[in-house]
Design a protein around this motif. Structure first.
Motif, short mmCIF file in Angstrom:
data_model
loop_
_atom_site.label_atom_id
_atom_site.label_comp_id
_atom_site.label_asym_id
_atom_site.label_seq_id
_atom_site.Cartn_x
_atom_site.Cartn_y
_atom_site.Cartn_z
N THR A 14 0.85 -1.20 0.00
CA THR A 14 0.00 0.00 0.00
C THR A 14 0.87 1.24 0.00
O THR A 14 0.54 2.26 0.62
N GLY A 15 2.00 1.16 -0.72
CA GLY A 15 2.98 2.25 -0.73
C GLY A 15 2.65 3.37 -1.68
O GLY A 15 1.49 3.59 -2.05
N ILE A 16 3.71 4.04 -2.15
CA ILE A 16 3.54 5.26 -2.95
C ILE A 16 3.10 4.96 -4.39
O ILE A 16 2.63 5.86 -5.08
N GLY A 17 3.27 3.71 -4.83
CA GLY A 17 2.84 3.36 -6.18
C GLY A 17 3.75 3.95 -7.25
O GLY A 17 4.75 4.62 -6.96
N MET A 18 3.38 3.68 -8.50
CA MET A 18 4.20 4.15 -9.64
C MET A 18 3.30 4.58 -10.79
O MET A 18 2.18 4.08 -10.93
N SER A 19 3.84 5.47 -11.62
CA SER A 19 3.15 5.87 -12.85
C SER A 19 3.47 4.85 -13.95
O SER A 19 4.33 3.98 -13.79
N GLU A 20 2.81 4.99 -15.10
CA GLU A 20 3.05 4.07 -16.22
C GLU A 20 4.49 4.18 -16.72
O GLU A 20 5.12 3.17 -17.05
N ASP A 21 5.02 5.40 -16.78
CA ASP A 21 6.41 5.58 -17.23
C ASP A 21 7.38 4.94 -16.25
O ASP A 21 8.39 4.34 -16.65
N GLN A 22 7.11 5.07 -14.98
CA GLN A 22 7.98 4.47 -13.97
C GLN A 22 7.95 2.94 -14.06
O GLN A 22 8.97 2.27 -13.91
N ILE A 23 6.77 2.38 -14.32
CA ILE A 23 6.66 0.93 -14.45
C ILE A 23 7.51 0.42 -15.61
O ILE A 23 8.16 -0.63 -15.52
N LYS A 24 7.54 1.19 -16.70
CA LYS A 24 8.33 0.77 -17.87
C LYS A 24 9.83 0.78 -17.58
O LYS A 24 10.59 0.02 -18.19
N ASN A 25 10.27 1.63 -16.65
CA ASN A 25 11.70 1.81 -16.43
C ASN A 25 12.25 1.07 -15.22
O ASN A 25 13.48 1.07 -15.00
N ILE A 26 11.39 0.44 -14.41
CA ILE A 26 11.90 -0.12 -13.15
C ILE A 26 12.87 -1.28 -13.37
O ILE A 26 13.64 -1.62 -12.47
N TRP A 27 12.86 -1.89 -14.58
CA TRP A 27 13.76 -3.02 -14.82
C TRP A 27 15.14 -2.56 -15.27
O TRP A 27 16.05 -3.38 -15.36
N VAL A 66 3.80 -6.33 -13.28
CA VAL A 66 3.66 -5.28 -12.27
C VAL A 66 2.40 -4.49 -12.55
O VAL A 66 2.15 -4.09 -13.69
N GLU A 67 1.61 -4.28 -11.51
CA GLU A 67 0.44 -3.40 -11.58
C GLU A 67 0.58 -2.38 -10.45
O GLU A 67 0.85 -2.74 -9.30
N SER A 68 0.41 -1.11 -10.80
CA SER A 68 0.61 -0.08 -9.77
C SER A 68 -0.23 1.14 -10.08
O SER A 68 -0.60 1.40 -11.24
N GLU A 69 -0.53 1.89 -9.01
CA GLU A 69 -1.27 3.14 -9.13
C GLU A 69 -0.71 4.10 -8.09
O GLU A 69 -0.48 3.72 -6.94
N LEU A 70 -0.47 5.32 -8.50
CA LEU A 70 0.13 6.30 -7.61
C LEU A 70 -0.70 6.47 -6.34
O LEU A 70 -1.93 6.59 -6.39
N GLU A 71 0.03 6.48 -5.21
CA GLU A 71 -0.54 6.68 -3.88
C GLU A 71 -1.48 5.57 -3.43
O GLU A 71 -2.12 5.68 -2.39
#
Length: 491
Positions: free
Chosen positions: A412-425, A463-468
């Motif tokens: 339940t953390g800060i989450g990520m945007s779509e651009d961040q998800i693409k770059n985390i690897w 990975v699935e994420s949503e900011l905040e």
């Protein structure tokens, strides 16, 4: 020799050879046909004499009292009619006496040989060409000899001659026309050869030009491919080569960019702890740090040193995994039990951030994986969740799907945007750069290592994420036995 001239010689020489062969063959065929026709015509004259003899006997039975008289009269009549064609007759009786012409001395060379006479007496016609006529004059002459029978008895031989010059003149005329045609065809052959040769040379020069562009580093070049002949096959192969070289060049540039980025990132990551350690050492050296702060400075240096060691180890680990320098020992074990033990180890770190670790699965779930690498994957993902979650919840679940085991880690953390998800690897990528100085020392290599380890397991990670609102990692391990290999190196 230039390829153009080679093609000209090849095409032109072949065409001229064919024309020459056809011309000679046709000339010989024409000569033979005309000679054969001439012989048949001469033999036809002998047969017409037989018919004329019969008519003379029928029409003038009182004038021609014997067949000999009628026969000789028929010869004379026919010869006079054929005088414009220089046709001459000689009749030799069965006792080999020349009866016609009676007032002309016939050359001895025209007499029939013994073998010819035997064939003629059997009813066989003879034909030949000699260099002399019946008078012995030097000129080529055609001879036709036909046997005559009276009441089934051999009566004699009638020789018909005609200068062979008539045939030679006709053949010469045909040869002259053929030669003219040969000259015209040769000129046409040269132009046709030049057209085809220049066409082939043009295609070769096009390939040369494209090759020079490839050599100069321009890989965005293609050669037209119509799929008709070997040149088009070569063009297709060339285009495939250019595409491969272009892709290789792009990969080289990407690798070079990665190398430069790696050097820059590694230098950046190491510079901060080294600067901190160097500053603290100088403070200790010059007594700039109060006595009551020295233990804290030493602790900070230990943390920074541990961070450097961790950074170096993670880099080495990542390179070994990426280049397949490690072997996987895949076996079946209880994933629920392994995760329960792992959460016990990470509970202190979670509490430090105010987080709660929850294992949603109680039943035993088997997984096929390398045990140590499985733990490494889970540690990196769960620790990553702890770093980006404050006073939240981190839930871990494991369950079975068709032919695979699925592990889910949700926070339940800060989450990520779509651009961040693409770059985390990407190596050294940080969603929150400010986290790099936490006591856990985020280096940006953890998820890159996770991705490579999952790849070695032939699994998948999503990975699935949503900011905040938080992030969910889903890792799948296929249910298949992989050939067990002894691990040669471990970090």
């Amino acid at each position: 020799m230039k390829y153009l001239y080679q093609q000209l010689l090849a095409f032109g020489g072949l065409i001229l050879l064919i024309l020459l062969t056809l011309g000679v063959t046709f000339t010989q065929f024409t000569r033979h046909s005309m000679e054969e026709s001439n012989y048949n015509q001469l033999i036809g004259y002998t047969r017409s004499i037989q018919e004329t003899t019969s008519r003379l006997l029928e029409d003038n039975p009182y004038y021609y009292r014997t067949q000999d008289e009628a026969f000789l009269a028929a010869i004379a009549l026919t010869e006079s009619m054929l005088e414009p064609q220089n046709v001459k007759f000689v009749f030799i009786s069965s006792d080999q006496i020349i009866q016609y012409p009676s007032n002309t001395k016939v050359a001895e060379q025209t007499l029939i040989t013994k073998s010819q006479w035997e064939s003629l007496s059997k009813g066989e016609e003879q034909k030949m060409t000699r260099s002399k006529d019946i008078l012995g004059n030097e000129r080529s002459t055609s001879y036709a000899m036909a046997p005559f029978f009276l009441k089934k008895q051999f009566y004699g031989v009638l020789i018909v001659t005609q200068p062979a010059g008539n045939v030679s003149d006709s053949v010469a005329s045909v040869t002259s026309d053929l030669f003219k045609g040969f000259i015209v065809a040769s000129v046409v052959a040269i132009f046709v050869s030049y057209f085809f040769a220049t066409r082939q040379v043009k295609r070769i020069n096009r390939m040369r030009s494209a090759t020079k562009k490839i050599a100069s580093g321009d890989f965005d070049v293609t050669i037209p491919d119509n799929g008709k002949d070997e040149f088009d096959d070569l063009a297709a192969d060339f285009n495939s080569m250019a595409i491969s070289l272009s892709e290789s060049q792009e990969e080289i540039e990407r690798q070079e960019e990665r190398r430069r980025q790696f050097m820059a990132d590694a230098a950046h990551e190491m510079r901060t702890p080294l600067t901190t350690i160097n500053g603290l050492l100088e403070g200790l050296q010059y007594n700039a740090i109060p006595e009551d702060q020295r233990s804290k400075a030493i602790s900070l240096m230990q943390n920074e040193t541990a961070r450097l060691i961790r950074l170096v180890n993670e880099n080495l680990d990542y390179e070994k995994i990426r280049t397949n320098q490690i072997s996987m020992v895949v076996k079946k074990f209880d994933a629920t039990k392994a995760l329960r033990g792992l959460l016990t180890q990470l509970e202190a770190k979670a509490k430090a951030s105010g987080d709660q670790l929850i294992l949603n699965t109680d039943e035993s779930i088997d997984v096929y994986a390398d045990y140590d690498r499985f733990i490494q994957i889970m540690v990196n993902i769960i620790q990553n969740a702890i770093q980006f979650t404050t006073d939240g919840t981190i839930a871990i679940g494991v369950h079975k799907e068709e032919k695979k085991t699925v592990v889910q880690i949700s926070d339940t953390g800060i989450g990520m945007s779509e651009d961040q998800i693409k770059n985390i690897w990407d190596r050294y990528y940080k969603v929150d750069p400010s986290r790099k100085n936490t006591k856990y020392g985020e280096s940006g290599l953890g998820l890159s290592i996770v991705q490579e380890l999952v790849r070695l397991h032939k699994g998948s990670i999503q990975v699935e994420s949503e900011l905040e609102k938080g992030t969910t990692f889903t890792v799948s391990f296929p249910d298949e036995e992989v050939e067990a290999q002894k691990e040669t190196e471990r970090p």
